[in-house]
Every structure is written in structure tokens, then in C-alpha cells.
Design an enzyme around this catalytic site. Sequence first.
Site, PDB file in Angstrom:
ATOM      1  N   CYS A  40       0.833  -1.205   0.000  1.00 13.54           N
ATOM      2  CA  CYS A  40       0.000   0.000   0.000  1.00 13.54           C
ATOM      3  C   CYS A  40       0.870   1.259   0.000  1.00 13.54           C
ATOM      4  CB  CYS A  40      -0.979  -0.022   1.171  1.00 13.54           C
ATOM      5  SG  CYS A  40      -2.278   1.236   1.037  1.00 13.54           S
ATOM      6  N   HIS A  98      -3.701  -5.079  -0.071  1.00 14.66           N
ATOM      7  CA  HIS A  98      -3.290  -5.576   1.246  1.00 14.66           C
ATOM      8  C   HIS A  98      -3.376  -7.109   1.270  1.00 14.66           C
ATOM      9  CE1 HIS A  98      -2.830  -1.950   3.777  1.00 14.66           C
ATOM     10  NE2 HIS A  98      -3.647  -1.404   2.898  1.00 14.66           N
ATOM     11  N   GLU A 102      -2.142  -9.097   3.302  1.00 14.66           N
ATOM     12  CA  GLU A 102      -2.274  -9.610   4.672  1.00 14.66           C
ATOM     13  C   GLU A 102      -3.728  -9.651   5.124  1.00 14.66           C
ATOM     14  OE1 GLU A 102      -1.757  -5.113   5.368  1.00 14.66           O
ATOM     15  OE2 GLU A 102      -1.323  -6.627   3.828  1.00 14.66           O
TER      16      GLU A 102
END
Length: 230
Positions: free
Chosen positions: A86, A191, A193
Site C-alpha cells: 500500500c 493488502h 495480509e
Amino acid sequence: LSQWIMNEGALAYMIPSPPPNAALALESYVQDLDGLVLQGGADVSPASYGETPLRPEWAGDQLRDEYEMVLIRMFLQVGKPVLGVCRGLQILNVAMGGSLYQDINTQIAGSRVHRDWEIYDRNFHNIRLVRPSHLAKLYSTTAIARVCSVHHQAIKDLGKGLVAEAYAVEDDVVEAVRLAGPTWVYGVQWHPEWHDANDPALMDGRPLLRDFLAAAAQRKAARQSSKANR
């Protein structure tokens, strides 16, 4: 993000804000760590790429920018891998001499909403992978992938040596970059994650993370071998 990294068996250290003896601390970080991960957060300051903020609230965090750009350059100098997520992709681009759109919807006609506060981490959209590319090799059966992103800035001019490897399907916003050359350097706008590895509708972030960790392990092994042979 740290939990995502540690789920693969790696040990993640959080680098603190610049201490008074920043130069000495940075040298220690670069020497001791096997790789650098740059996470999301506050806007990159337009001043960091030579522009004036279009709105006061887009002034960003120039102090953090400067600190992270020094870290990036020092890790690159010793050939250790760097992964930006990001904001991490954006500051990587600026560190390499690139620029950003301060606000996607203001500056890119017909763009989709890449940051929606109402749904936040449920803001899913599709990206297309450039072929051939390193990312396409990691996801060899994928041409279009679904990801989650929360950002209103985006890459405008690519930094020196950076190659775009994925774009948003709806508006061609750059979604992934790689630094050409032998050092593993990658940035993604989404993202990974946040993606549930058990959800087949979403792009699995593990292949990218494992590739980063493999590069870090390889670089560490080469360094240890070099020391042993001296």
C-alpha cells in the site's frame, strides 16, 4: 502485517521512529535484518516528490517519508530484499524518483473508488497481471485476480528502474511494481495480509510473501558463505 509475516515462520521486528542517532541506528537495522517490509499508513507527502498538497489534509507525513526512503536506499545498497504494501509501494516509487497522484478520484477521470470508508477492508476489486512478469510466474494460473485495497493516492510516474506488473481492471491504476535487476524489490497496492487464504475468490498473498522470504534467506546464506570463505 507482522502477523502475516510471522505466520510463515519468519521473525518480524518493528523498526521505530527515527531516534536522535538515526544514522547509527539505521546502519544497525540494515546490518541485522534480512529484509525490509514497508507497511501502509499516512499519505506520502507531495513535498517528497516536489509537489504542493492540493488540499491541506493531503500533506502527508514527510518525516516518515524521508526516514523510509533512507531505509529503502540502504537496503538496496547491500542487496537485501524490500517489499512494499500500500503506502509501501508508493514510498518505494517516490524513493526511486517517481511521483504520485495525490487523489485518484480528483486526478484520474472515470476512476473507481479505491478507498471507501464505509466498507474499508471489504473494498474488493479486480486486477490484471502483466504477462510475462515475475508476478505472473508466481501466479501462473491467474490472469485476473481479486484484491482488497484502501488508498486514495496512486503511482503517476514510475520511479527509475521500476516496472509495473499489475493494473486495476477498471481504471488502469498501477497495482504492483518490481525493480528491474538482481535484488528482490517489490511493491503491491493491495493488502495481501487482509486476504483470507481459505477464500478462493481472493488472491492468495502467500506466494508473494514466501518469494520475499526465500529471497531474504538466499541473501543471508550467500552472506554467511562469503564470510566463511574469507
